[in-house]
Scaffold this motif. Structure first.
Motif, PDB file in Angstrom:
ATOM      1  N   VAL A 118     -58.908  56.677   6.869  1.00 19.53           N
ATOM      2  CA  VAL A 118     -58.267  57.156   8.096  1.00 19.53           C
ATOM      3  C   VAL A 118     -56.766  57.136   7.851  1.00 19.53           C
ATOM      4  CG1 VAL A 118     -57.900  56.767  10.552  1.00 19.53           C
ATOM      5  CG2 VAL A 118     -60.151  56.311   9.547  1.00 19.53           C
ATOM      6  N   VAL A 119     -56.179  58.328   7.745  1.00 19.47           N
ATOM      7  CA  VAL A 119     -54.774  58.423   7.324  1.00 19.47           C
ATOM      8  C   VAL A 119     -53.798  58.497   8.490  1.00 19.47           C
ATOM      9  CG1 VAL A 119     -55.370  59.499   5.134  1.00 19.47           C
ATOM     10  CG2 VAL A 119     -54.940  60.943   7.141  1.00 19.47           C
ATOM     11  N   GLY A 120     -54.295  58.739   9.699  1.00 21.56           N
ATOM     12  CA  GLY A 120     -53.389  58.827  10.836  1.00 21.56           C
ATOM     13  C   GLY A 120     -54.124  58.918  12.155  1.00 21.56           C
ATOM     14  N   GLU A 121     -53.400  58.590  13.241  1.00 21.59           N
ATOM     15  CA  GLU A 121     -53.973  58.636  14.580  1.00 21.59           C
ATOM     16  C   GLU A 121     -52.939  59.174  15.557  1.00 21.59           C
ATOM     17  OE1 GLU A 121     -55.682  54.893  15.823  1.00 21.59           O
ATOM     18  OE2 GLU A 121     -56.003  54.300  13.730  1.00 21.59           O
ATOM     19  N   ALA A 122     -53.440  59.832  16.601  1.00 22.23           N
ATOM     20  CA  ALA A 122     -52.561  60.316  17.664  1.00 22.23           C
ATOM     21  C   ALA A 122     -53.329  60.276  18.979  1.00 22.23           C
ATOM     22  CB  ALA A 122     -52.081  61.734  17.376  1.00 22.23           C
ATOM     23  N   ALA A 123     -52.587  60.068  20.075  1.00 22.30           N
ATOM     24  CA  ALA A 123     -53.213  59.951  21.393  1.00 22.30           C
ATOM     25  C   ALA A 123     -53.032  61.206  22.236  1.00 22.30           C
ATOM     26  CB  ALA A 123     -52.643  58.742  22.134  1.00 22.30           C
ATOM     27  N   ASN A 124     -52.362  62.227  21.693  1.00 21.72           N
ATOM     28  CA  ASN A 124     -52.207  63.481  22.433  1.00 21.72           C
ATOM     29  C   ASN A 124     -52.102  64.646  21.456  1.00 21.72           C
ATOM     30  OD1 ASN A 124     -49.261  64.019  21.831  1.00 21.72           O
ATOM     31  ND2 ASN A 124     -49.087  62.021  22.847  1.00 21.72           N
ATOM     32  N   ALA A 125     -52.158  65.863  21.989  1.00 28.30           N
ATOM     33  CA  ALA A 125     -52.200  67.052  21.144  1.00 28.30           C
ATOM     34  C   ALA A 125     -50.884  67.322  20.431  1.00 28.30           C
ATOM     35  CB  ALA A 125     -52.595  68.262  21.995  1.00 28.30           C
ATOM     36  N   VAL A 126     -49.767  67.141  21.117  1.00 32.85           N
ATOM     37  CA  VAL A 126     -48.464  67.419  20.517  1.00 32.85           C
ATOM     38  C   VAL A 126     -48.224  66.528  19.300  1.00 32.85           C
ATOM     39  CG1 VAL A 126     -45.980  67.329  20.866  1.00 32.85           C
ATOM     40  CG2 VAL A 126     -47.445  68.284  22.649  1.00 32.85           C
ATOM     41  N   ASP A 127     -48.416  65.229  19.483  1.00 31.30           N
ATOM     42  CA  ASP A 127     -48.240  64.295  18.358  1.00 31.30           C
ATOM     43  C   ASP A 127     -49.287  64.560  17.277  1.00 31.30           C
ATOM     44  OD1 ASP A 127     -46.141  63.146  19.677  1.00 31.30           O
ATOM     45  OD2 ASP A 127     -47.290  61.421  20.427  1.00 31.30           O
ATOM     46  N   GLY A 128     -50.495  64.929  17.740  1.00 32.31           N
ATOM     47  CA  GLY A 128     -51.570  65.189  16.794  1.00 32.31           C
ATOM     48  C   GLY A 128     -51.262  66.352  15.879  1.00 32.31           C
ATOM     49  N   LEU A 129     -50.743  67.441  16.428  1.00 33.35           N
ATOM     50  CA  LEU A 129     -50.424  68.612  15.613  1.00 33.35           C
ATOM     51  C   LEU A 129     -49.320  68.291  14.615  1.00 33.35           C
ATOM     52  CD1 LEU A 129     -51.074  71.560  15.100  1.00 33.35           C
ATOM     53  CD2 LEU A 129     -49.353  72.179  16.811  1.00 33.35           C
ATOM     54  N   LYS A 130     -48.290  67.570  15.071  1.00 32.04           N
ATOM     55  CA  LYS A 130     -47.211  67.161  14.163  1.00 32.04           C
ATOM     56  C   LYS A 130     -47.773  66.315  13.019  1.00 32.04           C
ATOM     57  CE  LYS A 130     -43.565  67.101  17.712  1.00 32.04           C
ATOM     58  NZ  LYS A 130     -42.642  66.210  18.478  1.00 32.04           N
ATOM     59  N   MET A 131     -48.659  65.391  13.367  1.00 34.26           N
ATOM     60  CA  MET A 131     -49.253  64.517  12.363  1.00 34.26           C
ATOM     61  C   MET A 131     -50.048  65.315  11.337  1.00 34.26           C
ATOM     62  SD  MET A 131     -52.171  61.573  12.973  1.00 34.26           S
ATOM     63  CE  MET A 131     -53.297  62.805  13.700  1.00 34.26           C
ATOM     64  N   LEU A 132     -50.830  66.281  11.808  1.00 32.15           N
ATOM     65  CA  LEU A 132     -51.666  67.060  10.902  1.00 32.15           C
ATOM     66  C   LEU A 132     -50.824  67.897   9.941  1.00 32.15           C
ATOM     67  CD1 LEU A 132     -54.524  68.289  13.278  1.00 32.15           C
ATOM     68  CD2 LEU A 132     -54.488  66.295  11.769  1.00 32.15           C
ATOM     69  N   LYS A 133     -49.721  68.445  10.439  1.00 34.30           N
ATOM     70  CA  LYS A 133     -48.853  69.251   9.582  1.00 34.30           C
ATOM     71  C   LYS A 133     -48.246  68.408   8.461  1.00 34.30           C
ATOM     72  CE  LYS A 133     -47.556  72.753  13.011  1.00 34.30           C
ATOM     73  NZ  LYS A 133     -46.444  73.309  13.837  1.00 34.30           N
ATOM     74  N   VAL A 134     -47.946  67.147   8.772  1.00 27.22           N
ATOM     75  CA  VAL A 134     -47.331  66.263   7.778  1.00 27.22           C
ATOM     76  C   VAL A 134     -48.371  65.710   6.805  1.00 27.22           C
ATOM     77  CG1 VAL A 134     -46.101  64.089   7.428  1.00 27.22           C
ATOM     78  CG2 VAL A 134     -45.410  65.630   9.277  1.00 27.22           C
ATOM     79  N   LEU A 135     -49.486  65.209   7.344  1.00 25.90           N
ATOM     80  CA  LEU A 135     -50.470  64.497   6.525  1.00 25.90           C
ATOM     81  C   LEU A 135     -51.480  65.411   5.841  1.00 25.90           C
ATOM     82  CD1 LEU A 135     -51.208  61.443   8.862  1.00 25.90           C
ATOM     83  CD2 LEU A 135     -49.657  61.554   6.901  1.00 25.90           C
ATOM     84  N   GLN A 136     -51.756  66.585   6.440  1.00 27.37           N
ATOM     85  CA  GLN A 136     -52.745  67.524   5.902  1.00 27.37           C
ATOM     86  C   GLN A 136     -54.057  66.814   5.513  1.00 27.37           C
ATOM     87  OE1 GLN A 136     -52.708  70.806   5.639  1.00 27.37           O
ATOM     88  NE2 GLN A 136     -50.639  71.109   6.426  1.00 27.37           N
TER      89      GLN A 136
END
Length: 238
Positions: free
Chosen positions: A31-49
């Motif tokens: 598990v490489v990352g977590e987010a509690a909302n869509a905005v933070d989630g999208l940012k996280m996905l772009k960085v962590l892929q």
């Protein structure tokens, strides 16, 4: 062995922690990352892929389906995150909308841990994993309104092409299912067991099994549910 890299986008802390704890029991998952909302989630996905994003539909700031569409629109051929929807929503509209947005798999939150692991691994390998209850909803919807359901699945392929799935569709084209195989496939889509298919078509259960095996091979499907979904997506049944 490379690990399956997963990111969680879920607004309920307890649920998110539970999912993370369950997944981390397996050595092949990270598990490489977590987010509690869509905005933070999208940012996280772009960085962590990550390989897979497990996304809840009911996020506080944006619908998880819209987030799925955004994730798929930012994917590239080199970097592509698959989306596994994990939610409480089991209505037809949510299911079809999720696939139309490009979701790769769809699971209910009451899923058993072993099934969740299976869903993660199937999704990672480029195939769709659909909760059995959800599969019935999708297939029933297709029977009631085949054109609408077919267009939804076609839209999935258009918005967010999955290279593995697209390749499988191309492999289907050179083959032609026999008339009998199409009849069996139609009954599979309707949720019939081998025994019921045998009774309806006046053939033996052994013959049904042979037809099912041939259908799975021709559709490059691992099981009956996957065959039914691919048949609907490719327009083999209506």
């Amino acid at each position: 062995m490379s690990k399956i890299r997963i990111a969680l986008i879920e607004d309920h802390d307890l649920t998110r922690v539970s999912i993370r704890t369950a997944l981390l029991q397996k050595n092949d998952i990270e598990v490489v990352g977590e987010a509690a909302n869509a905005v933070d989630g999208l940012k996280m996905l772009k960085v962590l892929q990550p390989d897979i994003a497990i996304v809840d539909i009911g996020l506080p700031d944006k619908d998880g389906i819209e987030l799925t569409r955004e994730v798929k629109s930012t994917n590239t051929e080199e970097l592509s995150t698959k989306v596994l929807i994990l939610t409480l929503r089991d209505n037809k509209e949510a299911v079809l909308a999720a696939f139309a947005a490009g979701a790769d798999s769809y699971c209910m939150k009451d899923i058993k841990f072993d099934n969740l692991l299976e869903a993660v691994r199937v999704t990672y390998n480029g195939n769709a994993w659909i909760d059995p209850a959800i599969a019935r909803i999708v297939l029933q919807q297709a029977q009631q309104n085949p054109q609408k359901s077919k267009s939804a699945f076609v839209e999935t392929k258009t918005i967010a092409p999955n290279p593995d799935f697209a390749e499988n569709l191309e492999e289907i084209e050179p083959y032609t299912l026999t008339e009998r195989e199409l009849e069996v496939l139609q009954l599979i889509v309707e949720g019939c067991s081998n025994a019921v298919i045998a009774e309806r078509l006046y053939i033996t259960v052994g013959t049904v099994k042979t037809h099912v095996r041939n259908i799975l091979n021709k559709l490059c499907a691992d099981d009956r549910t996957q065959a039914a979904v691919r048949a609907l997506r490719s327009g083999l049944v209506g």
